[in-house]
Design a protein around this motif. Structure first.
Motif, short mmCIF file in Angstrom:
data_model
loop_
_atom_site.label_atom_id
_atom_site.label_comp_id
_atom_site.label_asym_id
_atom_site.label_seq_id
_atom_site.Cartn_x
_atom_site.Cartn_y
_atom_site.Cartn_z
N ILE A 1 117.62 28.67 32.37
CA ILE A 1 116.47 27.76 32.28
C ILE A 1 116.92 26.89 30.98
O ILE A 1 116.85 25.72 30.85
CB ILE A 1 115.11 28.44 32.10
N LEU A 2 117.29 27.64 29.92
CA LEU A 2 117.66 26.82 28.51
C LEU A 2 118.58 26.00 28.67
O LEU A 2 118.70 24.99 28.33
CB LEU A 2 117.72 28.05 27.55
N LEU A 3 119.73 26.48 29.34
CA LEU A 3 120.95 25.61 29.56
C LEU A 3 120.61 24.27 30.60
O LEU A 3 121.25 23.20 29.69
CB LEU A 3 122.06 26.65 30.26
N PHE A 4 120.11 24.50 31.55
CA PHE A 4 119.93 23.56 32.51
C PHE A 4 118.84 22.38 31.88
O PHE A 4 119.06 21.20 32.10
CB PHE A 4 119.56 23.74 33.85
N ALA A 5 117.74 22.81 31.14
CA ALA A 5 116.82 22.24 30.52
C ALA A 5 117.32 21.38 29.46
O ALA A 5 117.03 20.30 29.13
CB ALA A 5 115.56 23.02 30.37
N SER A 6 118.24 21.97 28.94
CA SER A 6 118.74 21.34 27.70
C SER A 6 119.75 20.22 28.16
O SER A 6 119.48 19.19 27.38
CB SER A 6 119.71 22.35 26.75
N ILE A 7 120.35 20.45 29.09
CA ILE A 7 121.23 19.35 29.73
C ILE A 7 120.33 18.19 29.98
O ILE A 7 120.90 16.99 29.65
CB ILE A 7 122.20 19.95 30.80
N ALA A 8 119.40 18.24 30.75
CA ALA A 8 118.46 17.42 31.05
C ALA A 8 118.10 16.67 29.97
O ALA A 8 117.87 15.12 30.00
CB ALA A 8 117.08 17.87 31.98
N VAL A 9 117.45 17.28 28.92
CA VAL A 9 116.99 16.68 27.88
C VAL A 9 117.89 15.88 26.98
O VAL A 9 117.59 14.69 26.61
CB VAL A 9 116.15 17.52 26.85
N VAL A 10 119.09 16.45 26.59
CA VAL A 10 120.11 15.75 25.98
C VAL A 10 120.95 14.43 26.71
O VAL A 10 120.77 13.34 26.11
CB VAL A 10 121.38 16.71 25.76
N ALA A 11 120.94 14.61 28.24
CA ALA A 11 121.43 13.44 29.10
C ALA A 11 120.15 12.26 28.81
O ALA A 11 120.51 11.18 28.77
CB ALA A 11 121.43 13.78 30.43
N GLN B 1 115.13 21.02 19.96
CA GLN B 1 113.80 20.88 20.32
C GLN B 1 113.29 21.73 21.75
O GLN B 1 112.38 21.99 22.08
CB GLN B 1 113.20 19.26 20.55
N LEU B 2 114.17 21.67 22.64
CA LEU B 2 114.28 22.30 23.85
C LEU B 2 113.83 23.89 23.72
O LEU B 2 113.26 24.39 24.13
CB LEU B 2 115.34 22.00 25.01
N VAL B 3 114.93 24.48 22.78
CA VAL B 3 115.00 25.61 22.61
C VAL B 3 113.74 25.92 21.90
O VAL B 3 113.03 27.20 22.06
CB VAL B 3 116.14 26.18 21.87
N SER B 4 113.47 25.38 20.88
CA SER B 4 112.09 25.55 20.29
C SER B 4 110.75 25.68 20.89
O SER B 4 109.99 26.32 20.81
CB SER B 4 112.06 24.40 19.03
N PHE B 5 110.90 24.69 21.95
CA PHE B 5 109.76 24.77 23.06
C PHE B 5 109.69 25.83 23.96
O PHE B 5 108.62 26.49 24.11
CB PHE B 5 109.41 23.32 23.72
#
Length: 482
Positions: free
Chosen positions: A280-290, A310-314
């Protein structure tokens, strides 16, 4: 219900907690910020009330039942939050109202991180330290700490532990005796805090900031000693350290224990919840960064650092910030908020529904789809190589139903107080998921919202911290029948 035993334990716990009001006194003396008086008064008030509660029933010895455990946990979190609010009311700065003081206290103890205090950089060091300490104590639960101490006083602890520990698989014990389990959890918790503080300090934080932010990082709390939160430290290394330790603190502490005892990291990867959590953290991070990069908001390096942080924090419900995410594109802001609904792993210091519950809901949904195709098939729900019992599945669905119902009622209640819909929606999410920052007018602090809304959110924080059942079971008439 054995009310004399409940009174005795509450008195003891209050006296134990009173000593946590003394470290800020030492901080005040070191920094000469003239804030010690409020903490000393709060200490004497707390220890006196605890003593008066304990003395009349000090010789009563009864084995605790599960009912008693639920009452003690719920009462103690309420009483503890009230006691924790005393320094905020008694100090000359910030000298807050009862509502604001209770809100700040329960936000700290439930590791929510929602604050009503502004101008943190001008606050006395003792107050800043106290806020961070509240989160650290609440992170693993003051009750679990008490379980490690109470056996010396001949008080049973298993009922308290079952009522306090988050997650759907609460009967799992790391060691045969509950006392040893509590001690093992706290040793891991303390060790991670020390390592995190050293890392922050070596990366450039002052010792005061390093200790304070280690407290709130490992507790997944989100309180900071600065208004700008982690953005105050314009240091990518500090932000990277925070990402690593937020991720670690979001893992089930039972896994940390198993890995430590077995001296191997394989236990992590063999755990289905950990793999799902990492994915979850990996794919959501990729989405936010992109999205941040292709929207032209930041360059490549800043998109990665700010987006992942910010993604990991949330997602772990830490609530630290390094940017004004409220100004980011709506897709990113909503994605961040939605990850907090999933939250961290069961048995961690994080909030949210918990990763294992979400995983079980998905697997149960997939099973129902298969049953439509093969109506007569016997299809078990598996996590790893374990078949999950129908009782656990029922409990997860029950939790989810109560979560949605509670969320809806509080959302409507907040809207009725006059808050705009986005603020109300995100504030309930931030409270129930123990996240802290929301969207709209609560993206940075909660000082501007009205008092009725604050009390509703206080209930939401407690509901989230005690995982709904522990608190709502007390509202059931059947619970109080003999």
């Amino acid at each position: 219900m054995r009310f004399s035993s409940i009174q005795r334990i509450l008195g003891i716990l209050m006296m134990i907690f009173s000593f946590t009001l003394l470290p800020p006194v030492l901080v005040s003396l070191i920094y000469q910020d003239h804030a010690a008086e409020g903490f000393l008064i709060a200490f004497f008030v707390t220890v006196t009330i605890g003593l008066l509660a304990w003395l009349p029933v000090r010789n009563i010895r009864h084995e605790l039942r599960l009912q008693d455990g639920f009452v003690i946990v719920a009462l103690f979190w309420g009483v503890l939050s009230l006691i924790g609010s005393l320094p905020f009311m008694l100090s000359e700065q910030p000298h807050m109202s009862l509502t604001d003081s209770f809100f700040e206290s329960i936000s700290g103890l439930t590791t929510t991180g929602a604050t009503v205090i502004t101008n943190l950089d001008e606050m006395p060091k003792a107050i800043l330290f106290y806020r961070q300490q509240l989160q650290w104590l609440g992170g693993m639960g003051i009750i679990v700490l008490a379980v490690a101490v109470l056996p010396m006083l001949r008080i049973g602890g298993m009922q308290l532990y079952k009522a306090e520990t988050p997650g759907p698989m609460k009967d799992t014990k790391l060691t045969p005796r509950i006392t040893e389990t509590a001690k093992a959890l706290w040793i891991i918790y303390l060790s991670l805090t020390i390592v995190c503080a050293l890392a922050y300090w070596l990366a450039g934080m002052t010792l005061f900031d390093a200790i304070g932010h280690a407290f709130s990082t490992i507790a997944i709390g989100g309180f900071s000693t600065h208004d700008a939160s982690m953005d105050f430290f314009e240091n990518p290394l500090i932000h990277l350290i925070a990402i690593v330790f937020m991720f670690i603190a979001g893992i089930n502490f039972a896994l940390h224990f198993m890995a430590y005892r077995g001296k191997t990291l394989r236990d992590y990867w063999h755990d289905s919840e950990f793999r799902f959590y990492s994915g979850i953290l990996l794919f959501a991070s990729i989405a936010v960064v992109a999205f941040l990069y292709f929207s032209g908001i930041y360059n490549g390096r800043e998109s990665v650092i700010k987006g992942v942080f910010q993604l990991v924090s949330f997602a772990t419900t830490s609530g630290f910030t390094t940017a004004d995410f409220n100004q980011w594109p709506g897709f990113v802001a909503i994605l961040l908020l939605f990850t907090s609904f999933i939250g961290a792993c069961a048995g961690s210091t994080g909030g949210g529904i918990k990763v294992i519950r979400v995983l079980l809901l998905i697997k149960q949904g997939a099973r129902e789809v298969k049953r439509l195709i093969h109506p007569s098939a016997q299809i078990p729900v598996r996590v790893g190589d374990k078949v999950i019992s129908p009782r656990v599945i029922d409990a997860v669905w029950g939790f989810f139903a109560l979560y949605v119902a509670s969320y809806t009622v509080m959302y409507l209640a907040l809207a009725a107080t006059g808050l705009d819909l986005m603020t109300a929606f995100s504030a309930v999410a931030a409270a129930m998921n123990n996240l802290g920052p929301g969207l709209g007018s609560v993206s940075s602090n909660y000082a501007a919202i009205n008092d009725p809304a604050k009390w509703i959110l206080c209930f939401g924080m407690l509901l989230g911290r005690l995982e709904i059942f522990t608190l709502l079971v007390l509202l059931s008439p059947g619970f109080w029948r003999r």
